[in-house]
Write a protein that holds these residues in place. Structure first.
Motif, mmCIF file in Angstrom:
data_model
loop_
_atom_site.group_PDB
_atom_site.id
_atom_site.type_symbol
_atom_site.label_atom_id
_atom_site.label_comp_id
_atom_site.label_asym_id
_atom_site.label_seq_id
_atom_site.Cartn_x
_atom_site.Cartn_y
_atom_site.Cartn_z
ATOM 1 N N LYS A 1 0.829 -1.208 0.000
ATOM 2 C CA LYS A 1 0.000 0.000 0.000
ATOM 3 C C LYS A 1 0.869 1.266 0.000
ATOM 4 O O LYS A 1 0.626 2.197 -0.770
ATOM 5 C CB LYS A 1 -0.932 -0.012 1.211
ATOM 6 C CG LYS A 1 -1.876 1.154 1.263
ATOM 7 C CD LYS A 1 -2.841 1.132 0.104
ATOM 8 C CE LYS A 1 -3.862 2.239 0.241
ATOM 9 N NZ LYS A 1 -4.655 2.410 -0.953
ATOM 10 N N ASP B 1 1.308 4.189 -3.089
ATOM 11 C CA ASP B 1 1.202 5.645 -2.923
ATOM 12 C C ASP B 1 2.501 6.330 -3.317
ATOM 13 O O ASP B 1 2.484 7.418 -3.903
ATOM 14 C CB ASP B 1 0.809 5.990 -1.486
ATOM 15 C CG ASP B 1 -0.660 5.716 -1.221
ATOM 16 O OD1 ASP B 1 -1.484 5.886 -2.140
ATOM 17 O OD2 ASP B 1 -0.996 5.331 -0.083
ATOM 18 N N PRO C 1 0.590 9.764 2.282
ATOM 19 C CA PRO C 1 -0.554 10.175 3.104
ATOM 20 C C PRO C 1 -0.304 10.028 4.608
ATOM 21 O O PRO C 1 0.513 9.210 5.040
ATOM 22 C CB PRO C 1 -1.671 9.208 2.670
ATOM 23 C CG PRO C 1 -1.183 8.499 1.478
ATOM 24 C CD PRO C 1 0.295 8.621 1.453
ATOM 25 N N LYS D 1 -2.630 9.016 6.825
ATOM 26 C CA LYS D 1 -3.306 7.819 7.334
ATOM 27 C C LYS D 1 -3.957 7.090 6.163
ATOM 28 O O LYS D 1 -4.701 7.699 5.395
ATOM 29 C CB LYS D 1 -4.363 8.214 8.370
ATOM 30 C CG LYS D 1 -4.964 7.064 9.126
ATOM 31 C CD LYS D 1 -5.878 7.605 10.239
ATOM 32 C CE LYS D 1 -6.390 6.512 11.116
ATOM 33 N NZ LYS D 1 -7.215 7.035 12.208
ATOM 34 N N ILE D 2 -3.645 5.800 6.018
ATOM 35 C CA ILE D 2 -4.222 4.980 4.969
ATOM 36 C C ILE D 2 -4.537 3.611 5.554
ATOM 37 O O ILE D 2 -4.218 3.337 6.715
ATOM 38 C CB ILE D 2 -3.278 4.850 3.753
ATOM 39 C CG1 ILE D 2 -1.869 4.439 4.185
ATOM 40 C CG2 ILE D 2 -3.251 6.127 2.940
ATOM 41 C CD1 ILE D 2 -0.877 4.247 3.047
ATOM 42 N N SER D 3 -5.129 2.759 4.737
ATOM 43 C CA SER D 3 -5.396 1.403 5.212
ATOM 44 C C SER D 3 -5.406 0.431 4.047
ATOM 45 O O SER D 3 -5.497 0.831 2.882
ATOM 46 C CB SER D 3 -6.746 1.349 5.945
ATOM 47 O OG SER D 3 -7.792 1.697 5.053
#
Length: 109
Positions: free
Chosen positions: A91, A95, A102, A104-106
Motif C-alpha cells: 500500500k 502511494d 498520506p 493515514k491509509i489502510s
C-alpha cells in the motif's frame, strides 16, 4: 445400557466438534483482512509508517522517497506479522509511485 448411551453421547460430541472445526476453517478463510497505516515521521530521504490491525498493536516500516525501497523496522506483535508488513509495504509503495505520502491509509481485503 449405560455404556451404549455413553458411546452414543461420545459419537455425537465428536460429530459436533468436527462440524465446529470445519466451520471455523471456512470462516477463517473468508474473513476480511484490515491493516491500519499511520505516518509517524517524514524527512528528506524517507517516511516512517506505523502499521497493524489497530492503534494498540503496531509495527513500523520505512520507505525510501527516491527508490521506493521498503524496510520493516519493527514487527507487529501479531501472530501473522509478515502478512501485516507485506500488505502495508504494498500500500505504501503504491502511494509512493503516485508521489504521495498520506498521513493515514489502510489496506482492506
Amino acid at each position: 445400557m449405560y455404556l451404549t448411551q455413553l458411546r452414543t453421547a461420545v459419537i455425537v460430541l465428536i460429530t459436533i466438534i468436527s462440524k465446529i472445526q470445519r466451520a471455523y476453517i471456512l470462516i477463517s478463510s473468508i474473513m476480511a483482512f484490515y491493516v491500519l497505516i499511520i505516518k509517524e515521521k517524514e524527512d528528506e530521504t524517507g517516511v516512517t509508517y506505523r502499521f497493524g490491525p489497530h492503534e494498540d498493536r503496531l509495527g513500523s516500516l520505512w520507505i525510501d522517497k527516491f527508490s521506493g525501497e521498503v524496510k520493516e523496522l519493527q514487527e507487529t506483535p501479531e501472530q501473522n506479522s509478515q502478512a501485516f508488513f507485506q500488505r502495508s509495504a504494498v500500500k505504501v509503495w503504491q502511494d509512493w509511485k503516485k508521489g504521495s505520502f498520506p498521513e493515514k491509509i489502510s489496506w482492506a481485503s
